[in-house]
Design a protein around this motif. Sequence first.
Motif, PDB file in Angstrom:
ATOM      1  N   THR A   1       2.472   2.698  -2.170  1.00 55.58           N
ATOM      2  CA  THR A   1       3.111   3.257  -3.370  1.00 55.58           C
ATOM      3  C   THR A   1       4.555   3.618  -3.080  1.00 55.58           C
TER       4      THR A   1
ATOM      5  N   TRP B   1     -11.083   5.340 -10.509  1.00 52.72           N
ATOM      6  CA  TRP B   1     -10.422   5.077  -9.224  1.00 52.72           C
ATOM      7  C   TRP B   1     -10.737   6.249  -8.296  1.00 52.72           C
ATOM      8  N   GLU B   2      -9.738   6.978  -7.793  1.00 50.82           N
ATOM      9  CA  GLU B   2     -10.026   8.076  -6.875  1.00 50.82           C
ATOM     10  C   GLU B   2     -10.104   9.432  -7.582  1.00 50.82           C
ATOM     11  N   SER B   3      -9.824   9.459  -8.888  1.00 47.62           N
ATOM     12  CA  SER B   3      -9.633  10.726  -9.599  1.00 47.62           C
ATOM     13  C   SER B   3     -10.810  11.079 -10.502  1.00 47.62           C
TER      14      SER B   3
ATOM     15  N   GLY C   1      -2.710   3.394   0.782  1.00 39.94           N
ATOM     16  CA  GLY C   1      -2.403   3.650  -0.619  1.00 39.94           C
ATOM     17  C   GLY C   1      -1.038   4.300  -0.805  1.00 39.94           C
TER      18      GLY C   1
ATOM     19  N   LEU D   1      -2.869   8.759 -12.011  1.00 37.89           N
ATOM     20  CA  LEU D   1      -3.905   8.027 -11.268  1.00 37.89           C
ATOM     21  C   LEU D   1      -3.356   7.492  -9.949  1.00 37.89           C
ATOM     22  N   ILE D   2      -2.161   6.882 -10.011  1.00 37.98           N
ATOM     23  CA  ILE D   2      -1.575   6.295  -8.800  1.00 37.98           C
ATOM     24  C   ILE D   2      -1.250   7.387  -7.785  1.00 37.98           C
TER      25      ILE D   2
ATOM     26  N   ASP E   1      -2.419  10.483  -7.617  1.00 38.37           N
ATOM     27  CA  ASP E   1      -3.596  11.207  -7.157  1.00 38.37           C
ATOM     28  C   ASP E   1      -4.399  10.373  -6.163  1.00 38.37           C
ATOM     29  N   ALA E   2      -4.433   9.050  -6.382  1.00 35.46           N
ATOM     30  CA  ALA E   2      -5.132   8.183  -5.422  1.00 35.46           C
ATOM     31  C   ALA E   2      -4.506   8.343  -4.038  1.00 35.46           C
TER      32      ALA E   2
ATOM     33  N   GLN F   1      -6.606   9.581  -0.891  1.00 35.06           N
ATOM     34  CA  GLN F   1      -6.740   8.680   0.262  1.00 35.06           C
ATOM     35  C   GLN F   1      -6.147   9.300   1.522  1.00 35.06           C
TER      36      GLN F   1
END
Lengths: 189, 189, 189
Positions: free
Chosen positions: B106, C43-45, B102, C20-21, C23-24, C28
Amino acid sequence: MRLRAAELGILFAVGAAGGLIGDAGHVQAGTTTYLDDATPFIWESALWFPILVGLATASIGELRLRLGAPRPGFDPLLGLAGIAAVLAIYAVTALVYDEPEGPATTLVVMLAVLVACWLGGGGPALVCGIAAALVGPLAEIVIVELELAEYAPSADSLAGVALWLPALYFAFGYVAARLAELLVARRRA
Amino acid sequence: MRLRAAELGILFAVGAAGGLIGDAGHVQAGTTTYLDDATPFIWESALWFPILVGLATASIGELRLRLGAPRPGFDPLLGLAGIAAVLAIYAVTALVYDEPEGPATTLVVMLAVLVACWLGGGGPALVCGIAAALVGPLAEIVIVELELAEYAPSADSLAGVALWLPALYFAFGYVAARLAELLVARRRA
Amino acid sequence: MRLRAAELGILFAVGAAGGLIGDAGHVQAGTTTYLDDATPFIWESALWFPILVGLATASIGELRLRLGAPRPGFDPLLGLAGIAAVLAIYAVTALVYDEPEGPATTLVVMLAVLVACWLGGGGPALVCGIAAALVGPLAEIVIVELELAEYAPSADSLAGVALWLPALYFAFGYVAARLAELLVARRRA
């Protein structure tokens, strides 16, 4: 001297402070280890290390001014960005020292090329970059030979120092040269 | 062809050399492994790899010129910086291939976006970036399917290739397109 | 409000999506772990995290406009590059969280300084950067104190959060401020 005493002092102070920050990263990460504790230490560094980096910064700045007329324009943010760029690359070297030497060196070299393309400055800046890339690693090779410090086995393939070390000094030379130009431009600002 | 033979040759040589440097990082780090030694090798790469990257570089350059008038202005440092940026991202992919997919993806995607925003070029550049981001990974998926090479298990989730691979090719496409523009501008410089 | 409802909505959406991006990546990689599953997840949050980041983005944007006249000039690529820069730094923090804290923090701080120097904006932008660097980590310290989430032991030395967290928020504050300026400039474009 083309630089005034106060300007040489600023370059020395910037270089010494940057050397302390960068070297702390190397020591904390294990990239380098001091082998001799006969001299006093400041933070993670033997006292002579930030002094040498400060002297090198002032010397490169003076060299830059002897190589031709400096560019005009005083932009303190440009100087700050240059310092930040070198310290970012310095930190990258601390973080990748135990990675495979090929891609780690490629990354540091390309970041140094990006700094050089960004700051520009033509022949005089290039001479400062190359001078730093030669003298800096040579001085560190002597330090290693004197058993004052050592690089980790994963980052010592250039006669005892890291293969990416010339690239780090190359970027440093470009930034020191640009700082000297900014200091001269500041006289009229 | 819109590009002259010598210009196509320059793009081929730049692409092949860059492919060799980047691929050496991938092989040394373990990101990719060649599975077939029937073809000759050069440095760490099977001979066909730098040839394919060189052909792709020249093809993207030619595509760029067929998509519209190139931007004027010859700046060799811009070309050098573009090459350095792609090789820096290439080295980053070698260094993060075994990190969680991930954040590694990114990072590579955002670096590619930064390269695209920096180089600009509007629709034609975007088409070159997208074409590279599609064709490059597809070609590598075929290479993996043919069992000529493989990506490490930590970086093979996109049909056998790395999830960040399209972003690396996207940045490559932008830079190849910009190099073609610079070569045309060089004719008048 | 100086920003229109639709503009606040854009800033909220950009901030929530970016949160979101980023924090994912943290989840991860193991940089952070949610300790409470009483709230819904996206998602992951935990749902409240992207909402808080979205509100912070809109708030910083509104703060920017109250601090002085925004700069003119609508350049969507500049906004995109700013977002990409923050997400790149966010991803870097996820990748270096288990590295020695010194060089990891130096890298993130220097990248944030580079973003600030690049975007500029004088006093108002600096206030937005500092406000974000203070409020963001303080909010996360409260979240950790409430045992809703925690940072990994290798990255919790600032009262339970990472030492590099203020620098990440500093860059975020600069970009949110610049996005607000761009949204105002867009009214006339």
